[in-house]
Scaffold this motif. Structure first.
Motif, PDB file in Angstrom:
ATOM      1  N   THR A 348      38.721  49.952  31.875  1.00  0.00           N
ATOM      2  CA  THR A 348      39.850  50.402  33.968  1.00  0.00           C
ATOM      3  C   THR A 348      37.706  50.351  34.316  1.00  0.00           C
ATOM      4  O   THR A 348      38.325  49.419  35.823  1.00  0.00           O
ATOM      5  N   ALA A 349      37.062  50.441  33.722  1.00  0.00           N
ATOM      6  CA  ALA A 349      35.492  50.484  34.706  1.00  0.00           C
ATOM      7  C   ALA A 349      35.349  48.933  34.680  1.00  0.00           C
ATOM      8  O   ALA A 349      34.708  48.396  36.335  1.00  0.00           O
ATOM      9  N   ALA A 350      35.523  47.853  33.823  1.00  0.00           N
ATOM     10  CA  ALA A 350      35.219  46.554  34.274  1.00  0.00           C
ATOM     11  C   ALA A 350      36.207  45.899  35.768  1.00  0.00           C
ATOM     12  O   ALA A 350      35.851  45.245  36.326  1.00  0.00           O
ATOM     13  N   ARG A 351      37.626  45.928  35.071  1.00  0.00           N
ATOM     14  CA  ARG A 351      38.592  46.113  36.621  1.00  0.00           C
ATOM     15  C   ARG A 351      37.898  46.586  37.586  1.00  0.00           C
ATOM     16  O   ARG A 351      38.020  45.815  38.402  1.00  0.00           O
ATOM     17  N   LEU A 352      37.492  47.784  37.739  1.00  0.00           N
ATOM     18  CA  LEU A 352      36.916  48.493  38.755  1.00  0.00           C
ATOM     19  C   LEU A 352      35.394  48.182  40.006  1.00  0.00           C
ATOM     20  O   LEU A 352      35.385  47.772  40.959  1.00  0.00           O
ATOM     21  N   TYR A 353      34.567  47.493  38.523  1.00  0.00           N
ATOM     22  CA  TYR A 353      33.741  46.823  39.305  1.00  0.00           C
ATOM     23  C   TYR A 353      34.142  45.715  40.377  1.00  0.00           C
ATOM     24  O   TYR A 353      33.259  45.649  40.424  1.00  0.00           O
ATOM     25  N   ALA A 354      35.030  45.256  39.406  1.00  0.00           N
ATOM     26  CA  ALA A 354      34.819  43.736  40.061  1.00  0.00           C
ATOM     27  C   ALA A 354      35.528  43.819  41.107  1.00  0.00           C
ATOM     28  O   ALA A 354      35.115  43.078  41.737  1.00  0.00           O
ATOM     29  N   GLU A 355      36.649  44.823  41.309  1.00  0.00           N
ATOM     30  CA  GLU A 355      37.102  44.697  42.219  1.00  0.00           C
ATOM     31  C   GLU A 355      36.311  46.065  43.658  1.00  0.00           C
ATOM     32  O   GLU A 355      36.096  45.027  44.584  1.00  0.00           O
ATOM     33  N   ALA A 356      35.122  46.729  43.376  1.00  0.00           N
ATOM     34  CA  ALA A 356      34.136  47.264  44.345  1.00  0.00           C
ATOM     35  C   ALA A 356      33.426  46.073  43.978  1.00  0.00           C
ATOM     36  O   ALA A 356      33.230  46.143  45.494  1.00  0.00           O
ATOM     37  N   ALA A 357      33.274  44.559  43.812  1.00  0.00           N
ATOM     38  CA  ALA A 357      32.227  43.624  43.811  1.00  0.00           C
ATOM     39  C   ALA A 357      32.818  42.587  45.461  1.00  0.00           C
ATOM     40  O   ALA A 357      32.512  42.324  46.133  1.00  0.00           O
ATOM     41  N   ARG A 358      34.393  42.860  45.240  1.00  0.00           N
ATOM     42  CA  ARG A 358      34.877  42.254  46.277  1.00  0.00           C
ATOM     43  C   ARG A 358      35.349  42.711  47.208  1.00  0.00           C
ATOM     44  O   ARG A 358      34.914  41.947  48.775  1.00  0.00           O
ATOM     45  N   LYS A 359      34.290  44.031  47.701  1.00  0.00           N
ATOM     46  CA  LYS A 359      34.834  45.159  48.860  1.00  0.00           C
ATOM     47  C   LYS A 359      32.968  45.064  49.328  1.00  0.00           C
ATOM     48  O   LYS A 359      33.116  45.646  50.539  1.00  0.00           O
ATOM     49  N   ALA A 360      32.159  44.813  48.423  1.00  0.00           N
ATOM     50  CA  ALA A 360      30.520  45.102  48.865  1.00  0.00           C
ATOM     51  C   ALA A 360      30.872  44.455  50.635  1.00  0.00           C
ATOM     52  O   ALA A 360      31.108  43.605  50.666  1.00  0.00           O
ATOM     53  N   SER A 361      29.655  45.277  50.843  1.00  0.00           N
ATOM     54  CA  SER A 361      29.442  44.810  52.687  1.00  0.00           C
ATOM     55  C   SER A 361      28.233  43.833  52.625  1.00  0.00           C
ATOM     56  O   SER A 361      28.053  43.036  53.708  1.00  0.00           O
ATOM     57  N   ASN A 362      27.688  43.512  51.493  1.00  0.00           N
ATOM     58  CA  ASN A 362      26.326  42.847  51.570  1.00  0.00           C
ATOM     59  C   ASN A 362      25.945  42.151  50.278  1.00  0.00           C
ATOM     60  O   ASN A 362      27.101  42.800  48.532  1.00  0.00           O
ATOM     61  N   LEU A 363      25.377  41.604  50.641  1.00  0.00           N
ATOM     62  CA  LEU A 363      25.550  40.037  48.869  1.00  0.00           C
ATOM     63  C   LEU A 363      25.292  40.616  48.193  1.00  0.00           C
ATOM     64  O   LEU A 363      25.287  40.695  46.601  1.00  0.00           O
ATOM     65  N   ALA A 364      23.405  41.576  48.284  1.00  0.00           N
ATOM     66  CA  ALA A 364      22.983  41.986  46.908  1.00  0.00           C
ATOM     67  C   ALA A 364      23.866  42.797  46.275  1.00  0.00           C
ATOM     68  O   ALA A 364      24.131  42.764  45.315  1.00  0.00           O
ATOM     69  N   GLU A 365      24.930  43.940  47.124  1.00  0.00           N
ATOM     70  CA  GLU A 365      25.178  44.559  45.851  1.00  0.00           C
ATOM     71  C   GLU A 365      26.454  43.927  45.663  1.00  0.00           C
ATOM     72  O   GLU A 365      26.934  44.311  44.344  1.00  0.00           O
ATOM     73  N   ARG A 366      27.122  42.913  46.010  1.00  0.00           N
ATOM     74  CA  ARG A 366      28.825  42.267  45.421  1.00  0.00           C
ATOM     75  C   ARG A 366      27.584  41.638  43.975  1.00  0.00           C
ATOM     76  O   ARG A 366      28.293  41.791  42.813  1.00  0.00           O
ATOM     77  N   ASP A 367      26.788  41.103  44.360  1.00  0.00           N
ATOM     78  CA  ASP A 367      25.560  39.980  42.856  1.00  0.00           C
ATOM     79  C   ASP A 367      25.633  41.594  41.557  1.00  0.00           C
ATOM     80  O   ASP A 367      26.435  40.873  40.558  1.00  0.00           O
ATOM     81  N   HIS A 368      24.902  42.369  41.993  1.00  0.00           N
ATOM     82  CA  HIS A 368      24.913  43.534  41.307  1.00  0.00           C
ATOM     83  C   HIS A 368      26.330  43.895  40.396  1.00  0.00           C
ATOM     84  O   HIS A 368      26.295  44.291  39.304  1.00  0.00           O
ATOM     85  N   LEU A 369      27.545  44.711  40.936  1.00  0.00           N
ATOM     86  CA  LEU A 369      28.736  45.151  41.033  1.00  0.00           C
ATOM     87  C   LEU A 369      29.247  44.186  40.109  1.00  0.00           C
ATOM     88  O   LEU A 369      30.142  43.531  38.883  1.00  0.00           O
ATOM     89  N   THR A 370      29.081  42.315  40.548  1.00  0.00           N
ATOM     90  CA  THR A 370      29.933  41.559  39.917  1.00  0.00           C
ATOM     91  C   THR A 370      29.363  41.555  38.340  1.00  0.00           C
ATOM     92  O   THR A 370      29.371  41.022  37.519  1.00  0.00           O
ATOM     93  N   ARG A 371      27.920  41.686  38.108  1.00  0.00           N
ATOM     94  CA  ARG A 371      27.105  41.870  36.441  1.00  0.00           C
ATOM     95  C   ARG A 371      27.665  42.562  35.941  1.00  0.00           C
ATOM     96  O   ARG A 371      27.240  42.554  34.947  1.00  0.00           O
ATOM     97  N   GLN A 372      27.656  44.191  36.472  1.00  0.00           N
ATOM     98  CA  GLN A 372      28.143  44.420  35.767  1.00  0.00           C
ATOM     99  C   GLN A 372      29.456  44.976  35.648  1.00  0.00           C
ATOM    100  O   GLN A 372      29.820  45.001  34.375  1.00  0.00           O
TER     101      GLN A 372
END
Length: 382
Positions: A348-372
């Motif tokens: 569940t955590a992996a799925r939610l991290y990927a979903e959160a990455a798609r919603k991220a408002s900036n590139l640095a946050e998106r990259d961090h969540l994608t790596r998680q």
């Protein structure tokens, strides 16, 4: 070489002198900017003894020239017929009124921020545009509209300190971009405000800025990626700024007039006080979030409280607190991912991290969540 920070620090006082003499805000601000250009051109070879007095004299002359050249403003001639003799600038500091004017409730937050940086901060339109990553022409229009909005507002009414603080906090949260460090500029302006007004929430905001800024060197890795608070190298935190922020906060709290910035600063101080992430006093942080919720009832505060509850009482308690909040809140999905990971539900955590990455408002946050998400998926596939 000109000290540009010193030069910018003189801008509010010069601007208010012109307004006191009868110039409208927009014309006065233009004249001050013209005087700054002259200072940058002339001072390296011939620095004045009285920098502020020099700027007042030159800005007033610029205002007179512009006024006399504008036929539509002939009616003001009785205001400007006689030019005051050059001399030391008055010691009266009207900076506080200028803060209030630039944070006028008629302005949008974006316009208030831009006008504050221009009129109080002394930044050029180009610098402000670069900091906000917008074309210079767009920023010029925004500033012009803001100046027109406040053109008829007089310096004879008390302003709203809370509005000024919100504007300065918006500036601080922009951080750094272009050639202007907005976080450092916000701290400079808040120090200036703290010197002009005795208010515990001004001190609270200054403490909050200093405590957050102290962690800045550890927030990003050499490759530019985000480093979460728990993983930061605390030896890189600026202990001098932390000590200053804590001292300012303690003095503000002693006045027993708690406000939201003091409460936020208290939370930041508890993080700064912990030698390691594991030693963080999460129970006390939850208590401060309860105070902050009482003061603001802000859904983002409740979201951050859910994280703190998850640390203090376990991830399932954090998820229960999170379930009470609107799932459309920014960072809601990322917080849910973190708490599910803490609870051992890696899928569940992996799925939610990927979903959160798609919603991220900036590139640095998106990259961090994608790596998680990738980290958890790699762990599950072993």
């Amino acid at each position: 070489m000109i000290d540009e920070v010193l030069l910018r620090s003189l801008v509010p006082g010069v601007l208010t002198v012109l307004v006191r003499r009868g110039a409208d805000f927009a014309a006065a601000e233009d004249a001050v900017q013209d005087a700054l250009v002259e200072a940058l051109r002339l001072w390296p070879a011939d620095p004045p003894r009285d920098a502020k007095g020099w700027l007042v004299t030159v800005a007033w002359r610029k205002f007179l020239d512009a006024t006399r050249a504008d036929a539509a403003r002939r009616r003001r001639e009785d205001l400007v017929e006689e030019e005051p003799a050059p001399g030391p600038a008055p010691a009266v500091d009207d900076t506080l009124q200028l803060y209030f004017l630039c944070a006028h409730p008629l302005l949008t937050p974006a316009s208030a921020v831009a006008l504050t940086l221009r009129a109080v901060g002394g930044l050029t339109t180009r610098q402000i545009a670069a900091a906000y990553l917008v074309p210079e022409a767009t920023m010029a229009q925004r500033i012009s509209r803001a100046k027109r909005t406040v053109a008829g507002v007089r310096f004879d009414r008390p302003g709203d300190v809370a509005t000024v603080l919100r504007v300065l906090y918006l500036v601080f949260n922009e951080g750094y971009s272009g050639d202007v460090d907005l976080a450092a500029e916000a701290i400079r302006l808040t120090r200036q405000l703290a010197a002009a007004v005795d208010h515990p929430e001004v001190a609270g905001l200054l403490a909050l800025m200093l405590l957050h800024h102290a962690r800045r060197p550890a927030r990003t890795a050499p490759d530019g990626s985000l480093v979460p608070l728990a993983e930061q190298d605390r030896s890189r935190w600026d202990t001098r700024l932390i000590a200053e922020g804590v001292a300012i906060l303690q003095a503000a709290l002693a006045r027993d007039r708690l406000g939201e910035y003091q409460a936020q600063a208290a939370i930041a101080a508890l993080h700064a006080d912990a030698p390691t992430a594991a030693e963080t006093d999460w129970v006390q942080i939850v208590e401060w979030y309860d105070e902050l919720t009482r003061l603001t009832d802000n859904p983002v505060v409740r979201l951050n409280r859910a994280v703190a509850v998850g640390e203090a009482d376990g991830p399932r308690a954090g998820l229960a607190a999170l379930a009470e909040l609107d799932a459309s809140l920014p960072r809601h999905t990322a917080v849910a991912a973190y708490l599910h990971e803490r609870d051992g539900d890696l899928a569940t955590a992996a799925r939610l991290y990927a979903e959160a990455a798609r919603k991220a408002s900036n590139l640095a946050e998106r990259d961090h969540l994608t790596r998680q998400a990738a980290r958890l998926n790699a762990h599950r596939s072993r």
